[in-house]
Write a protein that holds these residues in place. Structure first.
Motif, mmCIF file in Angstrom:
data_model
loop_
_atom_site.group_PDB
_atom_site.id
_atom_site.type_symbol
_atom_site.label_atom_id
_atom_site.label_comp_id
_atom_site.label_asym_id
_atom_site.label_seq_id
_atom_site.Cartn_x
_atom_site.Cartn_y
_atom_site.Cartn_z
ATOM 1 N N TYR A 36 -10.710 -0.947 -0.111
ATOM 2 C CA TYR A 36 -9.369 -1.241 -0.635
ATOM 3 C C TYR A 36 -9.371 -2.573 -1.380
ATOM 4 O O TYR A 36 -8.853 -2.679 -2.506
ATOM 5 N N SER A 37 -9.960 -3.592 -0.767
ATOM 6 C CA SER A 37 -9.975 -4.922 -1.392
ATOM 7 C C SER A 37 -10.746 -4.904 -2.706
ATOM 8 O O SER A 37 -10.337 -5.533 -3.692
ATOM 9 N N ARG A 38 -11.841 -4.158 -2.747
ATOM 10 C CA ARG A 38 -12.656 -4.117 -3.968
ATOM 11 C C ARG A 38 -11.964 -3.322 -5.076
ATOM 12 O O ARG A 38 -12.007 -3.719 -6.255
ATOM 13 N N PHE A 56 -6.484 2.174 -4.853
ATOM 14 C CA PHE A 56 -6.655 1.168 -3.784
ATOM 15 C C PHE A 56 -5.649 1.409 -2.658
ATOM 16 O O PHE A 56 -5.957 1.205 -1.480
ATOM 17 N N LEU A 62 -10.921 -0.581 4.469
ATOM 18 C CA LEU A 62 -10.165 -1.777 4.105
ATOM 19 C C LEU A 62 -10.974 -2.670 3.172
ATOM 20 O O LEU A 62 -10.415 -3.307 2.263
ATOM 21 N N GLU A 63 -12.299 -2.700 3.357
ATOM 22 C CA GLU A 63 -13.149 -3.441 2.417
ATOM 23 C C GLU A 63 -13.118 -2.767 1.043
ATOM 24 O O GLU A 63 -13.025 -3.439 0.004
ATOM 25 N N SER A 85 0.807 -1.220 0.000
ATOM 26 C CA SER A 85 0.000 0.000 0.000
ATOM 27 C C SER A 85 0.841 1.272 0.000
ATOM 28 O O SER A 85 0.295 2.370 -0.071
ATOM 29 N N LYS A 97 -6.475 2.020 1.729
ATOM 30 C CA LYS A 97 -5.802 1.322 2.823
ATOM 31 C C LYS A 97 -4.976 2.298 3.661
ATOM 32 O O LYS A 97 -4.923 2.195 4.888
ATOM 33 N N ARG A 150 -8.813 -3.080 -5.324
ATOM 34 C CA ARG A 150 -7.689 -3.949 -5.696
ATOM 35 C C ARG A 150 -8.132 -4.955 -6.753
ATOM 36 O O ARG A 150 -7.376 -5.255 -7.691
#
Length: 316
Positions: A269-271, A234, A266-267, A6, A238, A273
């Protein structure tokens, strides 16, 4: 050598120095939740990437005020001046970093002699006979790499000096910082706001030509503006979560709001990503139309959820 996905290569140097100095660095990341998509300019190539900006803005003043880490960054020096600074810092056993044009970095195989962009490395020593430099960077991990002096002379662009000083700020209003971040997105001074621009970005992706978007960057597609800014997007989610988590750890009363917002980021960030991965997949696909349509739908969903999060924050 810190290698957190990150963080970019310069930020990883800062995090590495912070660890050596026994300091934190996370307040540097409290302005990294952003998004911008500019309107198309008539008469210019209608690429999506050059109009897209993650607006991830590391804050070196906060790094100084809250963590007592001072950066002295200079991009006006000649290579000879930078070399003399490097030797002076090494003589006093202080970390020092140089920003190099990756075109001249022989260890960075993909862009070497092919592409130009700034890449950073710690210098650990110089060779008194050849003048060659040896350094650590996230491309090679923990092993020092050699930078021939001729390459350094051609490609050196920037010097970063690191200093530890007393932190000047001990307290912060985490809720105010959180609301400021939400307001920057909801009311960014442009007609649509960041989330309206995010939806326009999603719509533009349905007709984006990934081969055209990456043209000129085929040696390292990650540096093409569309893919690079998606990575910055992303990363920013994070990073802001990291700042909120740091604030929660360093306040007298634990905040469920900070915890919940960090978890939401953080959710996100994952999406984001996953969107980044799908864009890369679309570039290498022989029939990317279906992938790009799916990406567009995902981005629209992200716009809705980020807007809801920002609206809930301003009520805090």
């Amino acid at each position: 050598m810190n290698n957190e996905e990150s963080l970019d290569c310069h930020e990883n140097l800062i995090a590495s120095y912070a660890a050596i100095a026994g300091r934190d660095y996370e307040m540097m990341l409290n302005r990294t939740w952003g998004f911008r998509f500019d309107p198309a300019v008539p008469g210019t190539p209608q690429l999506v990437g050059p109009r897209f900006n993650a607006e991830r803005n590391p804050d070196y003043e906060q790094l100084l005020h809250y963590h007592g880490l001072k950066l002295e960054i200079d991009d006006t020096l000649t290579s000879g001046q930078i070399y003399r600074h490097v030797q002076e810092e090494l003589l006093h056993h202080r970390p020092v970093a140089v920003g190099m044009d990756a075109y001249w970095c022989p260890w960075y195989k993909a862009p070497y002699q092919k592409m130009h962009f700034l890449h950073y490395t710690f210098v650990t020593r110089t060779d008194p006979e050849t003048g060659d430099l040896y350094g650590l960077n996230i491309i090679e991990g923990t092993e020092p790499v050699r930078l021939p002096y001729a390459n350094f002379e051609q490609g050196c662009r920037e010097l970063t000096l690191f200093r530890t000083v007393p932190a000047t700020k001990q307290s912060f209003d985490a809720e105010l910082l959180l609301r400021d971040a939400a307001h920057r997105l909801l009311d960014n001074g442009r007609p649509l706001g960041a989330f309206g621009e995010m939806r326009q970005f999603g719509a533009a992706l349905t007709t984006a030509d990934m081969k055209a978007e990456v043209q000129g960057y085929t040696a390292l597609p990650l540096i093409a503006p569309l893919i690079y800014q998606m990575r910055e997007t992303f990363r920013g989610r994070k990073q802001f979560a990291m700042a909120l988590q740091w604030m929660n750890r360093n306040r007298s009363i634990h905040s469920a709001v900070l915890d919940d917002t960090a978890a939401s980021l953080l959710e996100l960030y994952s999406r984001w990503r996953i969107v980044f991965d799908l864009l890369t997949k679309a570039y290498f696909s022989s029939s990317p139309t279906e992938i790009m349509a799916h990406i567009s739908a995902v981005v629209n969903g992200l716009a809705d959820d980020e807007e809801k999060l920002a609206e809930s924050i301003i009520q805090v």
